[in-house]
Design an enzyme around this catalytic site. Structure first.
Site, PDB file in Angstrom:
ATOM      1  N   SER A  46       9.843  -8.481   4.917  1.00 40.19           N
ATOM      2  CA  SER A  46       8.538  -8.855   5.478  1.00 40.19           C
ATOM      3  C   SER A  46       8.576 -10.286   5.999  1.00 40.19           C
ATOM      4  O   SER A  46       7.630 -10.721   6.670  1.00 40.19           O
ATOM      5  CB  SER A  46       7.441  -8.711   4.411  1.00 40.19           C
ATOM      6  OG  SER A  46       7.802  -9.374   3.213  1.00 40.19           O
ATOM      7  N   GLU A  62       5.039   2.622  -1.447  1.00 42.80           N
ATOM      8  CA  GLU A  62       4.129   1.884  -0.558  1.00 42.80           C
ATOM      9  C   GLU A  62       3.226   2.842   0.223  1.00 42.80           C
ATOM     10  O   GLU A  62       3.701   3.858   0.778  1.00 42.80           O
ATOM     11  CB  GLU A  62       4.942   1.025   0.430  1.00 42.80           C
ATOM     12  CG  GLU A  62       4.037   0.236   1.385  1.00 42.80           C
ATOM     13  CD  GLU A  62       4.762  -0.855   2.159  1.00 42.80           C
ATOM     14  OE1 GLU A  62       5.980  -1.045   1.962  1.00 42.80           O
ATOM     15  OE2 GLU A  62       4.085  -1.525   2.972  1.00 42.80           O
TER      16      GLU A  62
END
Ligand code: KIV
Length: 253
Positions: free
Chosen positions: A45, A181
Site C-alpha cells: 500500500s 480483506e
C-alpha cells in the site's frame, strides 16, 4: 511487551485479538513500537500512501527492501511482515524465493503474498526454507485489473465459496496467518472458525482473530478517504495542515 514471535501470534488465536498496522518508515515505526501493537506490515500500500499512485502494481522489490530496512530500524518487538510486491513472485518459484530472501535479509520476519491456489506451491517452497508466509484472500489489490476496482469481494455464493476454499488451500500450503480483506463478516467468521491459523481482517468485520489497518488511514491523513470500514483515530490531515499553516505564517512574519 517482549519480542512478539510467530508462535506468540499463533497462540493468540481464540484467546486475544491481534493488532497489526502498516508502516513504511523508521519515525512512525518508533511510535508504533510504543503503542503495543503486536505486528507491523510493510504493505505494498506504500504505492498509494507513499508514492501517490492509484494502485499497488508499480511497487518494486527494491522499494520494499528500502522501506523494510527503515521500519526495521524503528521497531524491536512487533513481528515484522513484508509484502511481496506485484511481479516479485508471479513469474517463477525461483524468482519468488530470491525476492522473499531479499525481504528477509532486509529485516522482515515473514512475507505476505496475495492469492489462493496459484500461490500454494510458492507458500510451500518458502516455508520449507524457513520463510514464514502470510496469505491474503478476498479483496486482493494486486488483482485490481481483473476485478475492475477495489470493491468488496464475496458478494455471490460462488465467490464466497471460492474465497473460503482459497483460505483453506493457503493454510494447507503452510501459511502461518492470513489477511482477509473486504469480505462479508459472516464469511470471515466462517473462515476464522475453519482455519487453525490466525485470520487478520480489514473491512471484514469483527470476527477475525485480529485487525489490520493502513497507518495513514487510521491516523486520518487524508480527509477525503472515508471507506465505510475505516475508523479514524486521529485527524492528521487537519493537524498537519494547521501546523504547516502556522509555520508558514511565522516565517512570513
Ligand atoms: O498493502 C497493505 O497495506 C495490505 C493491507 C491493507 C492488508 O496488504
Amino acid at each position: 511487551m517482549g519480542k512478539v514471535t510467530l508462535p506468540v501470534l499463533k497462540k493468540m488465536k481464540g484467546r486475544e485479538k491481534i493488532a497489526m498496522v502498516t508502516c513504511y518508515d523508521a519515525s512512525f515505526a518508533r511510535l508504533v513500537e510504543k503503542s503495543g501493537v503486536e505486528s507491523v506490515l510493510v504493505g505494498d500500500s506504500l504505492g498509494n500512501v507513499i508514492k501517490g499512485e492509484s494502485n499497488t502494481l508499480g511497487v518494486s522489490i527494491s522499494e520494499m527492501e528500502y522501506h523494510v530496512k527503515a521500519v526495521r530500524k524503528g521497531i524491536t518487538n512487533p513481528f515484522l511482515i513484508a509484502d511481496m510486491p506485484f511481479g516479485s513472485y508471479q513469474v517463477s518459484l525461483e524468482k519468488g524465493l530470491r525476492n522473499a530472501i531479499k525481504l528477509m535479509k532486509a529485516g522482515a520476519e515473514a512475507v505476505k503474498v496475495e492469492g489462493g491456489a496459484e500461490v500454494a506451491k510458492l507458500i510451500s517452497k518458502l516455508t520449507s526454507f524457513g520463510i514464514p508466509v502470510v496469505g491474503h484472500a478476498g479483496l486482493t489489490p494486486q488483482y485490481v485489473n481483473k476485478f475492475g476496482g477495489f470493491g468488496k469481494r464475496g458478494k455471490t455464493p460462488e465467490e464466497r465459496e471460492f474465497i473460503f476454499e482459497s483460505a483453506k488451500i493457503i493454510e494447507k500450503a503452510g501459511a502461518e496467518m492470513i489477511v482477509l480483506e473486504g469480505i462479508p463478516e459472516k464469511l470471515a467468521e466462517d473462515i476464522t472458525a475453519a482455519l487453525k491459523i490466525p485470520t487478520i481482517g480489514i473491512g471484514a468485520g469483527k470476527a477475525t482473530d485480529g485487525q489490520v489497518l493502513v497507518l495513514y488511514d487510521l491516523l486520518g491523513m487524508d480527509s477525503s478517504f472515508n471507506p465505510s470500514f475505516l475508523k479514524k483515530y486521529a485527524d492528521l490531515d487537519d493537524t498537519v495542515t494547521k501546523a504547516l499553516t502556522a509555520y508558514f505564517a511565522d516565517v512570513k512574519k
